[in-house]
Motif scaffolding. Structure first.
Motif, short mmCIF file in Angstrom:
data_model
loop_
_atom_site.label_atom_id
_atom_site.label_comp_id
_atom_site.label_asym_id
_atom_site.label_seq_id
_atom_site.Cartn_x
_atom_site.Cartn_y
_atom_site.Cartn_z
N ARG A 173 0.92 -1.41 0.02
CA ARG A 173 -0.05 -0.14 -0.09
C ARG A 173 0.91 1.16 0.00
O ARG A 173 2.07 1.51 0.70
N ASP B 270 0.19 5.78 3.75
CA ASP B 270 -1.33 6.18 4.39
C ASP B 270 -1.11 7.10 5.64
O ASP B 270 -1.18 6.68 6.57
N MET C 263 -7.35 4.97 0.96
CA MET C 263 -8.35 6.10 1.40
C MET C 263 -8.77 7.04 -0.14
O MET C 263 -8.88 8.19 -0.07
N MET D 50 -8.11 0.58 -1.81
CA MET D 50 -8.61 0.50 -0.47
C MET D 50 -10.01 0.95 -0.62
O MET D 50 -10.27 2.12 -1.02
N GLU E 86 -12.60 2.06 2.01
CA GLU E 86 -12.65 2.53 3.19
C GLU E 86 -13.37 3.66 3.60
O GLU E 86 -13.50 4.38 4.64
N ASP F 134 -11.37 1.75 8.84
CA ASP F 134 -12.11 3.12 8.64
C ASP F 134 -13.36 3.37 8.26
O ASP F 134 -14.14 4.32 8.65
N ARG G 86 -11.72 6.50 15.41
CA ARG G 86 -11.12 5.31 14.98
C ARG G 86 -10.44 4.85 15.85
O ARG G 86 -10.03 3.72 16.19
MG MG Z 1 -7.59 2.57 6.70
#
Ligand code: MG
Ligand code: PEP
Length: 621
Positions: free
Chosen positions: A325, A328, A377, A408, A410, A434, A444
């Motif tokens: 990924r 983030d 995201m 993702m 999310e 998320d 979160r």
């Molecule tokens: Mg996440």
């Protein structure tokens, strides 16, 4: 004999750990050295911070990172500026507490800067606060090294990077006064198989450093100075509990009780977790969180920095799936250099050199793996197209093949529009951490957020729509949020047709056992009970004509749902059943649904919070 002291907390990662208490924020929190610091110590602390920043800037410059060096240099100038140090020294000479004096002077300076009309100057307010916090850390001795042997880390806010850094240096468990089950420290602790408490009694910050302790996460308790008998018994339990399921890890693909093949991958941020996951039976890595080693970074990591982190992980994954990924930097993972800027994907895409450096490093370090790149995201198609173009460019530059590109899912709006994203991506990876926090309006990283909350119908319905969109378009789909390793949610995901899961490395053997005990048909029935007949249409194409007759609950206001279900029932699969990402369902004998811990609907209902708290992370756009 010293009497035992007990501190309670919320269990966020199972297990029992034994070791010395290591206070990560020790002296400041306990009112030790910093409380008595005089003007000389304060002057030295500012000088040390200025020196550290100047040295870091010099290193960055020598690696060609002039822009980052410029940012770090500003910190050095602030730490040496008499406009900040002068009032602090005056206050300390007048008898004020050093830490309070630093914080007050910094706040006064920050407020002046923040009020300036020039946005660039106003941003310096954050820099002043960062420098103040570094000076406070210096005064309070947060850099005290961990003890030799095994230890339990106690901090006001345990940092996920701490856990990774200390994992192979004797860390036996962690206790955090802040955070909850969905904070990244908890996620990493579960991945490493380390016991951890969050939301702990703040008095634990004054626990006796260096004293023996038992962290029994199951009991939600840290006991400092236990009796010798209890210590010996806990030690025996922790040794016995060390990876017991690994010996029982099934070899080869995981199957449900009725024969459905499920691909089980692991979530990692380090080589230690990767080894753990693979030895537990994971077929590869389904989520490599690349940002974790950089959450304390002073600037964007360069290609060499990425390579240094990626190579030890990806070299363990030759010819195996490796889903990497992109950085983030959002939520509870925003590094200091982004604290005053727009963080997250927008920051990465807004910094072309940063994205290019990371993509090049991923392609080079992952060239021997079954590589895939995952964008976190995602909110817009523009973001996907931007990364795809940069990926093609990086592949050409590095003379490597462009790998698959996935997103993702999310963000609730992205989940709801999965059909729009599907033609532009190779796979979806559903981030329930998320997603559930946003849908249920929970903080979160706070104590209310739990992986099990993904069983809430408001979350499940979004997951279902993503799986449907994936099925309609032949896009692969997996779940990598922590709900995939939750005994309550796992069967529901299987019931919704998900056939690829990625879970914390240490949890792979246990999740494999739960999958083997799950009957996918009955899991689909259970999901149908919660959501209505669309689940049956998804998992049992042959039942589609009976949609009306089988409806158990009134239809929900989802305009395209029935259409999609019908399409799903007739759409022929575009992928072979051997595809590890496949979500097709084969007929099999009916066996009782398992695991035994599958929640009743009442339990799922009970898990829905009555009054959600403010979603602090959702303000990050
Ligand atoms: Mg996440
Ligand atoms: C998620 O949000 O579910 C996810 C896997 O991403 P992270 O936990 O790293 O935010």
């Amino acid at each position: 004999m010293t009497a035992a002291s007990r501190y309670r907390g919320q269990p966020v990662s199972d297990g029992i750990g034994v070791g010395e208490v290591y206070l990560g924020d020790a002296r400041g929190a306990a009112g030790g050295a910093a409380a008595g610091a005089g003007a000389d110590e304060v002057r030295m602390a500012f000088a040390a911070v200025a020196h550290d920043r100047a040295e870091l800037a010099r290193q960055l410059r020598s690696r060609g990172r002039d822009r980052d060096a410029g940012i770090v240099d500003i910190g050095a100038l602030i730490a040496a500026d008499s406009a900040l140090t002068g009032p602090v020294l005056d206050a300390v000479r007048g008898g004020a507490d050093a830490i309070v004096a630093v914080q007050q002077a910094a706040e006064a300076q920050a407020a002046l800067l923040a009020a300036l009309p020039d946005p660039d100057l106003a941003q310096r307010a954050g820099d002043v606060r960062q420098i103040a916090s570094a000076v406070v850390d210096y005064l309070s001795g947060t850099s005290v090294p961990p003890p030799p042997g095994s230890f339990i880390l106690v901090r006001r806010e345990v940092d996920p990077a701490d856990l990774i850094r200390l994992a192979e240096a004797g860390l036996a468990g962690a206790v955090s006064v802040g955070g909850g089950a969905s904070s990244h420290a908890a996620i990493i602790a579960r991945g490493l198989g380390l016991p951890m408490l969050a939301g702990a009694d703040p008095r634990v910050l004054a626990a006796a450093a260096g004293h023996p302790a038992i962290l029994d996460a199951g009991a939600g308790e840290l006991t400092v100075d236990p009796s010798a008998t209890k210590l010996a018994a806990a030690r025996a339990r922790s040794v016995a509990a060390a990876n017991p399921a690994h010996s029982a890890a099934p070899a080869g693909p995981v199957r449900t009780a009725d024969g459905e093949q499920v691909t089980l991958l692991c979530n990692v941020a380090s080589a230690a977790e990767t080894r753990l996951g693979l030895s537990g039976g994971a077929a590869g890595v389904g989520l490599l969180r690349t940002e974790i080693p950089f959450t304390g970074a002073a600037g964007w990591p360069a290609e060499a920095d990425h390579l240094a982190q990626l190579t030890p992980v990806l070299s363990l994954l030759a010819a195996q799936p490796a889903v990497v990924r992109l950085l983030d930097f959002s939520g509870d993972k925003i590094p200091p250099f982004l604290s005053c800027r727009v963080p997250g994907l927008a920051a990465l895409l807004g910094e072309p050199g940063a994205l290019r450096d990371q993509l090049r490093a991923i392609l080079l370090a992952g060239r021997d793996t079954q590589l895939a790149v995952l964008v976190p995201m995602v909110r817009s198609l523009h973001e996907v197209r931007h990364v795809r173009a940069e990926l093609a460019q990086a592949a050409a530059e590095t003379r490597t093949r462009a790998p698959e590109l996935g997103i993702m899912v999310e963000v609730a709006a992205t989940a709801a529009a999965a059909g729009m994203f599907a033609p532009e991506v190779d796979f979806f990876s559903i981030g329930t951490n998320d997603l559930a926090s946003e849908v249920l309006q929970l903080d979160r990283a706070g104590p209310g957020s739990q992986p099990a909350l993904a069983a809430d119908p408001r979350v499940l319905t979004l997951i279902e729509s993503v799986v449907l969109a994936a099925r309609q378009t032949g896009v692969k789909v997996s779940v990598c949020g922590d709900a995939a390793a939750d005994p309550a949610v796992l069967p529901l995901l299987i019931g919704l047709g998900v056939r690829t899961l990625s879970v914390g490395a240490a949890r792979v053997p246990r999740v494999a056992q739960w999958i083997a005990q799950t009957n996918s048909g009955q899991a689909a029935d259970r999901a149908a009970q919660i959501l209505g007949t669309r689940v049956k249409a998804l998992c049992r194409p042959a039942c589609a004509p009976q949609l009306k007759a089988e409806r158990t609950t009134p239809p929900r206001p989802a305009p395209r749902s029935l259409e999609m279900a019908r399409a799903a029932a007739v759409t022929s699969r575009t992928r072979s059943s051997n595809d590890p990402w496949s979500s097709s369902r084969s007929a099999g004998p009916t066996t009782p649904i398992a695991p035994a811990t599958t929640p009743s609907l009442a339990r799922i209902g009970a898990a829905i919070p009555a009054s959600p708290t403010v979603a602090s992370w959702s303000s990050i756009a």
